[in-house]
Write a protein that holds these residues in place. Structure first.
Motif, mmCIF file in Angstrom:
data_model
loop_
_atom_site.group_PDB
_atom_site.id
_atom_site.type_symbol
_atom_site.label_atom_id
_atom_site.label_comp_id
_atom_site.label_asym_id
_atom_site.label_seq_id
_atom_site.Cartn_x
_atom_site.Cartn_y
_atom_site.Cartn_z
ATOM 1 N N ASP A 1 0.848 -1.189 0.000
ATOM 2 C CA ASP A 1 0.000 0.000 0.000
ATOM 3 C C ASP A 1 0.884 1.240 0.000
ATOM 4 O O ASP A 1 2.019 1.214 0.488
ATOM 5 N N ALA A 2 0.340 2.327 -0.531
ATOM 6 C CA ALA A 2 1.071 3.589 -0.497
ATOM 7 C C ALA A 2 1.179 4.054 0.949
ATOM 8 O O ALA A 2 0.219 3.964 1.713
ATOM 9 N N VAL A 3 2.350 4.531 1.308
ATOM 10 C CA VAL A 3 2.558 5.175 2.592
ATOM 11 C C VAL A 3 2.990 6.600 2.277
ATOM 12 O O VAL A 3 4.018 6.826 1.630
ATOM 13 N N VAL A 4 2.152 7.541 2.711
ATOM 14 C CA VAL A 4 2.424 8.955 2.468
ATOM 15 C C VAL A 4 2.389 9.658 3.816
ATOM 16 O O VAL A 4 1.404 9.550 4.553
ATOM 17 N N VAL A 5 3.466 10.371 4.129
ATOM 18 C CA VAL A 5 3.537 11.143 5.352
ATOM 19 C C VAL A 5 3.605 12.608 4.964
ATOM 20 O O VAL A 5 4.330 12.985 4.037
ATOM 21 N N SER A 6 2.835 13.427 5.690
ATOM 22 C CA SER A 6 2.860 14.867 5.455
ATOM 23 C C SER A 6 3.066 15.590 6.780
ATOM 24 O O SER A 6 2.682 15.095 7.843
ATOM 25 N N ASP A 7 3.668 16.757 6.687
ATOM 26 C CA ASP A 7 3.969 17.533 7.890
ATOM 27 C C ASP A 7 2.779 18.408 8.292
ATOM 28 O O ASP A 7 1.702 18.311 7.697
ATOM 29 N N GLN A 8 2.996 19.280 9.262
ATOM 30 C CA GLN A 8 1.927 20.149 9.771
ATOM 31 C C GLN A 8 1.293 21.002 8.685
ATOM 32 O O GLN A 8 0.113 21.325 8.750
ATOM 33 N N ASP A 9 2.075 21.364 7.685
ATOM 34 C CA ASP A 9 1.581 22.221 6.609
ATOM 35 C C ASP A 9 1.014 21.442 5.433
ATOM 36 O O ASP A 9 0.618 22.041 4.437
ATOM 37 N N GLY A 10 1.023 20.114 5.530
ATOM 38 C CA GLY A 10 0.503 19.299 4.442
ATOM 39 C C GLY A 10 1.498 19.072 3.330
ATOM 40 O O GLY A 10 1.115 18.726 2.209
ATOM 41 N N LEU A 11 2.786 19.237 3.629
ATOM 42 C CA LEU A 11 3.824 18.965 2.648
ATOM 43 C C LEU A 11 4.281 17.523 2.798
ATOM 44 O O LEU A 11 4.488 17.036 3.913
ATOM 45 N N ILE A 12 4.458 16.843 1.696
ATOM 46 C CA ILE A 12 4.811 15.426 1.685
ATOM 47 C C ILE A 12 6.264 15.252 2.125
ATOM 48 O O ILE A 12 7.163 15.886 1.570
ATOM 49 N N THR A 13 6.467 14.365 3.114
ATOM 50 C CA THR A 13 7.814 14.096 3.624
ATOM 51 C C THR A 13 8.247 12.648 3.388
ATOM 52 O O THR A 13 9.437 12.360 3.420
ATOM 53 N N VAL A 14 7.286 11.745 3.186
ATOM 54 C CA VAL A 14 7.578 10.341 2.882
ATOM 55 C C VAL A 14 6.666 9.920 1.740
ATOM 56 O O VAL A 14 5.464 10.206 1.757
ATOM 57 N N TRP A 15 7.236 9.213 0.770
ATOM 58 C CA TRP A 15 6.505 8.771 -0.435
ATOM 59 C C TRP A 15 7.134 7.450 -0.841
ATOM 60 O O TRP A 15 8.242 7.427 -1.362
ATOM 61 N N ASN A 16 6.464 6.343 -0.577
ATOM 62 C CA ASN A 16 7.087 5.035 -0.812
ATOM 63 C C ASN A 16 6.871 4.560 -2.260
ATOM 64 O O ASN A 16 6.130 5.185 -3.034
ATOM 65 N N PRO A 17 7.528 3.457 -2.656
ATOM 66 C CA PRO A 17 7.380 2.957 -4.036
ATOM 67 C C PRO A 17 5.921 2.657 -4.424
ATOM 68 O O PRO A 17 5.544 2.857 -5.584
ATOM 69 N N ALA A 18 5.111 2.199 -3.492
ATOM 70 C CA ALA A 18 3.702 1.946 -3.819
ATOM 71 C C ALA A 18 2.973 3.247 -4.136
ATOM 72 O O ALA A 18 2.090 3.273 -4.994
ATOM 73 N N ALA A 19 3.334 4.334 -3.477
ATOM 74 C CA ALA A 19 2.745 5.640 -3.802
ATOM 75 C C ALA A 19 3.136 6.042 -5.216
ATOM 76 O O ALA A 19 2.304 6.565 -5.973
ATOM 77 N N GLU A 20 4.398 5.763 -5.596
ATOM 78 C CA GLU A 20 4.832 6.035 -6.967
ATOM 79 C C GLU A 20 3.985 5.242 -7.959
ATOM 80 O O GLU A 20 3.528 5.779 -8.971
#
Length: 143
Positions: A16-35
């Motif tokens: 599954d895609a793992v997407v992490v975003s910071d307090q401002d909603g900026l993406i900080t983690v984007w895994n191969p499944a997200a790609e």
């Protein structure tokens, strides 16, 4: 035995895609499944706003909920699956389902959100076709 764990290989391996975003909603983690799901490479996604994958008509609602979660530290989507439309890099609309987890700093304040995301576009299309067929059959039976 070490008590620390390097989570990067785990996040990279998950289907599954793992997407992490910071307090401002900026993406900080984007895994191969997200790609694979969204079509954007890690380099294209990291540092960008979640607007990258949020359809324009959904953005106001998304950001209202996002900012409220950042302020209150409360989300109902930690255990409840949320199904929403999303955008692929090529412009097509996806149907995704996801849950989120809140990330906290040492002071206990929310510092970001991690989302586990699954592409349900095919399943959603199949369900739509079945609903349409059921409607046709019901109309033929009553007409």
């Amino acid at each position: 035995m070490s008590t620390t764990c390097d989570f990067e290989p785990i996040v990279a391996a998950i289907g599954d895609a793992v997407v992490v975003s910071d307090q401002d909603g900026l993406i900080t983690v984007w895994n191969p499944a997200a790609e694979r799901i969204f079509g954007f490479t890690k380099d294209e996604a990291i540092g960008r706003s979640l607007d990258l994958i949020t359809p324009e008509r959904q953005r106001q609602r998304h950001w209202d909920g996002y900012h409220k979660t950042m302020q209150t530290g409360v989300t109902r989507y930690g255990t409840t699956l949320l199904r929403v439309p999303a955008l692929h890099k090529d412009g097509r609309t996806l149907s995704i389902a996801f849950t989120v987890g809140l990330l906290h700093g040492a002071d206990g304040r929310v510092t970001g959100i991690v989302a586990a995301i699954r592409d349900e576009t095919s399943r959603w299309a199949e369900e739509k076709a079945l609903r349409s067929k059921i409607s046709e059959l019901e109309a033929a039976r009553s007409g």
